[in-house]
Design a protein around this motif. Sequence first.
Motif, mmCIF file in Angstrom:
data_model
loop_
_atom_site.group_PDB
_atom_site.id
_atom_site.type_symbol
_atom_site.label_atom_id
_atom_site.label_comp_id
_atom_site.label_asym_id
_atom_site.label_seq_id
_atom_site.Cartn_x
_atom_site.Cartn_y
_atom_site.Cartn_z
ATOM 1 N N LEU A 348 50.594 53.423 39.604
ATOM 2 C CA LEU A 348 49.428 54.269 39.380
ATOM 3 C C LEU A 348 48.961 54.233 37.921
ATOM 4 N N LYS A 349 49.882 53.934 37.015
ATOM 5 C CA LYS A 349 49.498 53.866 35.598
ATOM 6 C C LYS A 349 48.577 52.676 35.317
ATOM 7 N N GLN A 350 48.658 51.619 36.142
ATOM 8 C CA GLN A 350 47.880 50.409 35.915
ATOM 9 C C GLN A 350 46.571 50.391 36.694
ATOM 10 N N CYS A 351 46.216 51.504 37.354
ATOM 11 C CA CYS A 351 45.016 51.555 38.187
ATOM 12 C C CYS A 351 44.079 52.648 37.697
ATOM 13 N N SER A 352 42.826 52.513 38.056
ATOM 14 C CA SER A 352 41.827 53.538 37.750
ATOM 15 C C SER A 352 42.014 54.715 38.707
ATOM 16 N N GLN A 353 42.074 55.919 38.154
ATOM 17 C CA GLN A 353 42.323 57.098 38.983
ATOM 18 C C GLN A 353 41.165 57.352 39.950
ATOM 19 N N GLN A 354 39.940 57.119 39.517
ATOM 20 C CA GLN A 354 38.793 57.336 40.390
ATOM 21 C C GLN A 354 38.813 56.377 41.572
ATOM 22 N N HIS A 355 39.191 55.113 41.322
ATOM 23 C CA HIS A 355 39.262 54.144 42.418
ATOM 24 C C HIS A 355 40.334 54.539 43.433
ATOM 25 N N ILE A 356 41.474 55.035 42.952
ATOM 26 C CA ILE A 356 42.546 55.466 43.861
ATOM 27 C C ILE A 356 42.091 56.669 44.689
ATOM 28 N N PHE A 452 33.712 38.453 51.753
ATOM 29 C CA PHE A 452 34.341 39.086 50.598
ATOM 30 C C PHE A 452 33.995 40.574 50.559
ATOM 31 N N PRO A 453 34.905 41.420 50.064
ATOM 32 C CA PRO A 453 34.586 42.848 49.928
ATOM 33 C C PRO A 453 33.688 43.100 48.716
ATOM 34 N N ASN A 454 33.048 44.259 48.708
ATOM 35 C CA ASN A 454 32.213 44.636 47.570
ATOM 36 C C ASN A 454 33.078 45.026 46.384
ATOM 37 N N LEU A 455 32.509 44.901 45.208
ATOM 38 C CA LEU A 455 33.241 45.265 44.003
ATOM 39 C C LEU A 455 33.509 46.768 43.950
ATOM 40 N N ALA A 456 32.596 47.562 44.524
ATOM 41 C CA ALA A 456 32.763 49.021 44.494
ATOM 42 C C ALA A 456 33.910 49.479 45.378
ATOM 43 N N SER A 457 34.204 48.744 46.452
ATOM 44 C CA SER A 457 35.270 49.136 47.375
ATOM 45 C C SER A 457 36.627 48.573 46.995
ATOM 46 N N SER A 458 36.717 47.854 45.876
ATOM 47 C CA SER A 458 37.981 47.249 45.445
ATOM 48 C C SER A 458 38.522 48.003 44.235
ATOM 49 N N ILE A 459 39.836 48.153 44.182
ATOM 50 C CA ILE A 459 40.498 48.876 43.095
ATOM 51 C C ILE A 459 40.718 47.939 41.917
ATOM 52 N N SER A 460 40.390 48.400 40.737
ATOM 53 C CA SER A 460 40.617 47.613 39.521
ATOM 54 C C SER A 460 42.073 47.777 39.082
ATOM 55 N N PHE A 461 42.735 46.645 38.823
ATOM 56 C CA PHE A 461 44.159 46.639 38.483
ATOM 57 C C PHE A 461 44.354 45.889 37.172
ATOM 58 N N ASN A 462 45.131 46.470 36.273
ATOM 59 C CA ASN A 462 45.418 45.846 34.974
ATOM 60 C C ASN A 462 46.674 44.990 35.082
#
Length: 557
Positions: A348-356, A452-462
């Motif tokens: 969870l530290k490597q992900c955007s909280q809003q996306h989760i 392909f999925p949309n960028l808005a529906s995908s979680i950003s991961f560091n």
Amino acid sequence: MKRPKLKKASKRISCAKRFKIQKKVREHNRKVKKEAKKKGISRRPKKDIGVPNSAPFKEEVLREAEQRKQELETLKEQNKIAKQQERAEKRKKEKEADSAGDGPAAKKAKKVAKAKEAKAALIKEKSAKTFKCCELNKVIEDSDVIVEVLDARDPLGCRCPQLEETVLKHEGKKKLLFILNKIDLVPKDNVEKWLRYLEAECPTFLFKASMQIQDRTVQQRKQRGVNPVLDHSRAASCLGRDGLLQTLTGLANKKDAETMLKVGVVGFPNVGKSSIINSLKEVRVCHVGVQRGLTRCKQEVHITKRLKMIDSPGIVASSSNPGDAMALRSLQVEEKEESPLEAVRTLLKQCSQQHIMLQYNVPDYRNSLEFLTAFAKKRGFLQKGGVPNTELAAMTFLSDWTGPKLSYHSRAPEHQGLPSYLTEAIVTELRSDLDMDVVRKGNEDVKKGVRFPNLASSISFNSRGPTAGVLNVSELPKESITITAATEADEKMDETANTEEPEVETPASTVVTPIQESTEKKKAKATKKVKFVPVNIDLTSVQQSNDDAYDFNTDFV
């Protein structure tokens, strides 16, 4: 004759056949009687005529016969009791022998226990990290082409520098290829950026494996009653198979006519190695599933007459990797080396909280425990008393991230630079025997066919960069035997028992019963939970100030 609609054959026969059988039986009986009469054998037992009335001392003879009969009955009863006593003594001796460990039951139990221990040792040996490292090294040595499978959601995190360096040390004898799998879970722009980044170092193939491939028997059974229409659903379709097979077949044709091209498929756990082999074979020949680490030993699969694929166990991740890389690329949670709650916290530290929050439809959370509590309530993971099962929620969250469902993506590095073990000469040598135009055309066809999925529906991961792996057995830490919670509790109980002071006699007035202890505990809990706020209220002043007070002395007619 058995009729077609009857479950059992009929027993009825024709009259001629029945009469013939009866005649044969009568003739046989007549023949047997004749033979017995010749030999003087009588089938009827002679009837006991008893003691005739004219015989002298008849009463004494009858009395002796009755006495003899009673003696035989008592003897029979004594033999029966003696046999029962003998069986009881034998049973007692067997029990004593079992308690001492020398009896047949104890020997059987020991044999069963030894067999279970041997089986457990074999399973542990196959699941051990040393065994996996040895199998992976065998695959690298036996293969002519090494295909490293990368998860498109985090390709850089799926790369193992130690593996690539080991393959390239063979000085052109072995080729290295990349397969970017699970591209249907990543936005299109992100896939194109990663493809450009990886193609600069090594030939890369885009691939989307099929998840609904079944055994040959199941396929044949379905083809009997189902109209053979192609299934173009998202899960059943396989993309990238033709381009990869064409390239590998071209490499096989350039070899000797008698030898086969051996292609080793390697990568970290659950990147899709076995699924790619099943998709190429179009039959489920390798065991696949959502659970990680199902492949424990190497497996050879013949794709064509000139091409053989070798499946391998997952690369063992080094303990020096960061926590999020270990949560996604290692089997620490499955091997009980790390708790799933800790793995979720690092992810969870490597992900955007809003996306989760948007992906899992949970409210705002401050830490991982709050997220897992809300996630467990959302999915209905409740224990007895309505308590959220956070451990089950953590395991579900991890299976989503490692499985083939959740869409997340990581950014490709902007500045391109070759690793220390790669040079321009090695890159050109890797591309020498391949038709790069065919590879690029196959990748373009794959991109056209994937949804392909949309960028808005995908979680950003560091992403944290490449994951270090262990190929040398000597670099592995010595595996320590894990002690279960029950044995730990027993040891603690033993320690406390040894350190306890001797008991002191208490007077009868100070003895507290268990019921009193439980009631006192409940009262203490109640006082902790409920807080009474004292309020000063003067009842007399309330009565005087209240004009609407009812007067009971008044009567109504």
